[in-house]
Design a protein around this motif. Structure first.
Motif, short mmCIF file in Angstrom:
data_model
loop_
_atom_site.label_atom_id
_atom_site.label_comp_id
_atom_site.label_asym_id
_atom_site.label_seq_id
_atom_site.Cartn_x
_atom_site.Cartn_y
_atom_site.Cartn_z
N LYS A 94 -48.18 3.14 -35.62
CA LYS A 94 -49.13 2.45 -35.85
C LYS A 94 -49.34 2.43 -37.28
O LYS A 94 -50.08 1.50 -37.89
N GLY A 95 -49.10 3.58 -38.05
CA GLY A 95 -49.34 3.50 -39.59
C GLY A 95 -48.33 2.80 -40.41
O GLY A 95 -48.70 2.60 -41.52
N TYR A 96 -47.16 2.73 -40.00
CA TYR A 96 -46.19 2.09 -40.88
C TYR A 96 -45.33 1.27 -40.43
O TYR A 96 -44.08 0.65 -40.94
N GLU A 97 -45.58 0.34 -39.42
CA GLU A 97 -44.95 -0.61 -38.74
C GLU A 97 -45.00 -1.90 -39.70
O GLU A 97 -46.16 -2.01 -40.39
N SER A 98 -43.97 -2.77 -39.68
CA SER A 98 -44.07 -3.98 -40.72
C SER A 98 -43.56 -5.34 -39.82
O SER A 98 -43.09 -5.03 -38.72
N GLU A 99 -44.26 -6.15 -40.02
CA GLU A 99 -44.01 -7.53 -39.38
C GLU A 99 -44.00 -8.61 -40.42
O GLU A 99 -44.79 -8.51 -41.34
N GLN A 100 -43.28 -9.91 -39.87
CA GLN A 100 -43.08 -11.23 -40.49
C GLN A 100 -43.28 -12.09 -39.50
O GLN A 100 -42.30 -11.98 -38.51
N ASP A 101 -44.12 -12.99 -39.52
CA ASP A 101 -44.11 -14.24 -38.92
C ASP A 101 -43.61 -15.43 -39.64
O ASP A 101 -44.53 -15.49 -40.52
N LEU A 102 -42.64 -16.24 -39.54
CA LEU A 102 -42.05 -17.18 -40.57
C LEU A 102 -41.23 -18.01 -39.66
O LEU A 102 -40.78 -18.16 -38.53
N ARG A 103 -40.99 -19.42 -40.52
CA ARG A 103 -40.24 -20.41 -40.03
C ARG A 103 -39.00 -20.24 -40.46
O ARG A 103 -38.81 -20.12 -41.85
N MET A 104 -37.80 -20.20 -39.97
CA MET A 104 -36.58 -20.08 -40.31
C MET A 104 -35.46 -21.21 -39.89
O MET A 104 -35.39 -21.57 -38.75
N GLU A 105 -34.60 -21.68 -40.94
CA GLU A 105 -33.80 -22.60 -40.65
C GLU A 105 -32.38 -21.70 -40.53
O GLU A 105 -32.47 -20.71 -41.39
N VAL A 106 -31.41 -22.51 -40.19
CA VAL A 106 -29.91 -21.76 -40.12
C VAL A 106 -29.72 -21.22 -41.56
O VAL A 106 -29.80 -21.98 -42.56
N ASN A 107 -29.28 -20.14 -41.63
CA ASN A 107 -28.86 -19.20 -42.77
C ASN A 107 -30.03 -18.88 -43.66
O ASN A 107 -29.73 -18.33 -44.86
N ASP A 108 -31.14 -18.98 -43.39
CA ASP A 108 -32.20 -18.57 -44.08
C ASP A 108 -32.41 -16.87 -44.02
O ASP A 108 -31.81 -16.32 -42.82
N ALA A 125 -34.73 -13.44 -44.20
CA ALA A 125 -35.95 -12.78 -44.23
C ALA A 125 -35.71 -11.23 -44.83
O ALA A 125 -35.02 -10.53 -44.11
N LYS A 126 -36.47 -10.94 -45.69
CA LYS A 126 -36.28 -9.63 -46.16
C LYS A 126 -37.55 -8.63 -45.94
O LYS A 126 -38.81 -9.13 -46.15
N ILE A 127 -37.27 -7.54 -45.32
CA ILE A 127 -38.48 -6.43 -45.36
C ILE A 127 -37.69 -5.25 -45.97
O ILE A 127 -37.12 -4.58 -45.20
N GLY A 128 -38.08 -4.58 -47.03
CA GLY A 128 -37.71 -3.72 -47.60
C GLY A 128 -36.50 -3.79 -47.91
O GLY A 128 -35.88 -4.92 -48.76
#
Length: 657
Positions: free
Chosen positions: A514-528, A530-533
């Protein structure tokens, strides 16, 4: 023809349950041996008939017998066999038959493993379980018959709810019901004790293993349901404070209090009245949960019924059972002794305080669950009580209880010394404080809630290990090896240690995710990408997949860390033609320290998709903690005290706390 046999066996079981619940009680009252001897054979016969009926319903699903209305409503010929059989409890009628089938398993177990109880007590125990069966069999036969026929038979079925077409459906309901229904045995022991006038150490020892088994199953059932929700619903949650989730959690809280109260009654002869009341409350909350799910008052993925007449029937049954039990309790409780005295600072006091915390926590959940329903029933409109209330109130109540978990087992019975307890806990306090400061710092974000949660988890784990160390020292003999000393410690003690360690692991898991989770909601095309850390999620596109009864768009994600591939994830978006429903199937790369979680949203233009990505640190610790807790309960059952003949159960109890 075969479904008609299933209905007939239910009718016969109903008749036998009436005999089981009445004539043996009359026999004990009138001292009629012939009537008393009916208890065991009628219990076994009615249980066997229920199991036959359940097997017939399962066979009807297996062969796709769509002349049975319930089969036609919840199954389909294209449904995989595993889910077709699980569909037996995928609707209201079948889930109620599962309830009584599991009750029949518990009843058979009582007739087999409680042979050495005093005759009058055993007969009352079996009779009370028969009376419980009467109510539920009547409910099934008069309002929820799973063998109602459909003439002419349907060509095919409506299919099982796609949300339930998951391996979790195979395991979660039966295991949960084993716990739910298992508290009926503790309830029956309590009522039999009140009728028999016997509330002593021996009664507590008779009751304790049955309660522990039910608690262990309920723990596993709740854990399985939580894990299922985590990966099935597609947004990474593991607990939603859904009203029906709460309905299973409340008996667990009260059942946890009951286990500890039984320990005090067994060892010290105290808390007898309180223990009986907890036994009644645990089963009453199980019945309340049944009412919430089956009455139609709730809208939930767990709630099956929408017929108000069913809800009225269960509510009436609830009033009769709980009202009758509490009336008997009120009449008999004043005659029960208070047990041995104990000081304010003692193990008894700490266990009592922990009981109060657990019951108060259950009360807070009950208030948050029932308040919206009461307001709606009184014409006040629909309101919602959600996670903000439960997170704030429940956590505030439980925090002192978690702290007391470290104090209670290290205190002496009857009278303890605060300085002595403090001396024993110095090391645990240091470990907990250091952990509370160090762990959030290492994870990169310091917050008060995270620090408190880590402190509590570390406190429980460290005090449990110190308790083991103290026990080894107390049992240690100069001429005996460490291994021999460990063997001399009762298994019930090890079971308690495991259960407490499981709580500590669970608290750490909840705190850190609950204290350290990460999330991303995004639009992704082929070969896009997404970076988290340090992690990179590369979307490689989606392809069509044909399933046994669905069509799926399956995405592919390559996950790398510092340029090195560490996972391939294949989330899906499934369409079920029979019900016209679309479901999200997340894909997860589980790990000891973090989960990588990806789910597909909706398809967008140019081959793009909406995507949800989560990093869930230590989330697996939540379910690992639950499994450790349940294993602790099951290990305690292997203790020698529960394997010796019950005629010796009134002997001195070994110290396991």
């Amino acid at each position: 023809m075969i479904p008609a046999i299933g209905e007939l066996t239910l009718i016969l079981a109903f008749i036998l349950s009436i005999i089981q619940g009445t004539l043996p009680l009359v026999g004990v009252w009138k001292n009629k041996t012939t009537l008393m001897n009916l208890a065991v054979p009628t219990a076994r016969a009615q249980s066997l008939l229920i199991l036959i009926s359940f097997a017939i319903l399962m066979y009807s699903f297996y062969i796709n017998d769509f002349s049975v209305l319930y089969v036609a409503s919840t199954s389909n010929s294209q449904l995989p066999t595993m889910y077709r059989l699980a569909a037996v409890w995928g609707g209201h009628e079948g889930s109620m038959l599962l309830w009584v089938a599991i009750l029949s398993i518990w009843t058979i177990a009582v007739t087999l493993f409680a042979k050495n109880l005093p005759d009058s007590f055993r007969i009352r125990l079996i009779a009370v379980m028969g009376l419980v069966s009467v109510g539920f069999l009547a409910f099934i036969l008069f309002t929820s018959n799973p063998f109602d026929r459909l003439i002419p038979a349907a060509l095919d079925g409506r299919d099982l709810n796609p949300l339930l077409q998951d391996p979790g459906m195979v395991f979660h309901p039966p295991v949960l019901y084993m716990g739910y229904v298992g508290f009926s045995v503790a309830f029956a022991f309590a009522i039999a004790a009140l009728l028999d006038g016997r509330l002593d150490n021996a009664w507590a020892r008779w009751t304790r293993p049955w309660t522990t088994v039910a608690w262990a199953f309920l723990t596993l059932g709740i854990a399985f349901g939580s894990k299922w929700a985590y990966y099935e619903l597609g947004w990474g949650g593991w607990w939603f404070w859904d009203a029906v989730e709460n309905a299973s959690f409340m008996p667990w809280l009260v059942g946890t209090a009951l286990i500890h109260s039984l320990a005090v009654t067994e060892k010290r002869g105290a808390f007898k009245v309180w223990t009986v009341l907890l036994s009644i409350c645990a089963f009453s909350l199980s019945l309340l949960g049944t009412f919430l799910v089956r009455s139609g008052v709730l809208t939930s993925v767990h709630a099956f019924a929408t017929d108000p007449s069913r809800g009225l029937f269960i509510l009436l049954y609830l009033v009769i059972v709980i009202g009758g039990a509490l009336l008997l309790f009120a009449l008999r409780a004043p005659n029960v002794g208070l047990g041995e005295k104990f000081d304010v600072v003692s193990r008894e006091s700490f266990l009592l305080a922990n009981n109060v915390v657990l019951v108060t926590a259950a009360g807070s959940v009950l208030l948050g669950t029932m308040y919206p329903l009461l307001i709606d029933a009184l014409g006040g409109g629909k309101i919602s009580v959600g996670p903000p209330y439960f997170d704030a109130v429940f956590v505030a109540i439980m925090a002192p209880g978690l702290f007391l978990m470290g104090l209670g087992p290290l205190a002496k019975w009857k009278k303890a010394s605060i300085p002595e307890i403090g001396t024993r806990l110095k090391l645990a306090a240091v470990i907990s404080v250091v952990s509370a400061l160090l762990v959030p710092s290492v994870l990169g974000k310091i917050s008060l809630m995270a620090a408190v949660g880590v402190f509590m988890g570390a406190w429980i784990v460290s005090t449990t290990l110190i308790l083991l160390q103290n026990r080894i020292k107390a049992k240690q003999l100069a001429s005996v090896s460490l291994l021999e000393n460990l063997k001399n410690i009762p298994l019930a003690f090890y079971g308690m240690l495991l259960a407490h360690l499981g709580i500590g692991v669970f608290v750490l898991g909840v705190t850190l995710v609950k204290g350290y989770e990460s999330e991303q909601d995004l639009r992704m095309e082929v070969n896009d990408v997404a970076k988290i850390g340090d992690l990179a999620f590369v979307f490689k596109g989606a392809q069509k997949i044909q399933g046994p009864n669905y069509i799926s768009s399956q995405g592919k994600f390559v996950v790398t860390e510092d340029g090195k591939q560490i996972a391939l994830l294949y989330p899906e978006k499934r369409f079920y033609p029979v019900q016209g429903a679309t479901m999200t199937e997340a894909d997860i790369e589980p790990g000891v320290f973090k989960d990588l979680y990806v789910s597909l949203g909706e398809p967008l233009e140019k081959g793009a998709w909406s995507v949800r990505i989560y990093i869930k640190p230590f989330v697996q610790w939540i379910w690992a903690g639950c499994i450790i807790m349940a294993l602790g309960g099951l290990l305690a059952l292997l203790d020698r005290r529960y394997r010796i003949a019950n005629k010796n159960l009134s002997s001195r109890a070994e110290e396991v706390f």
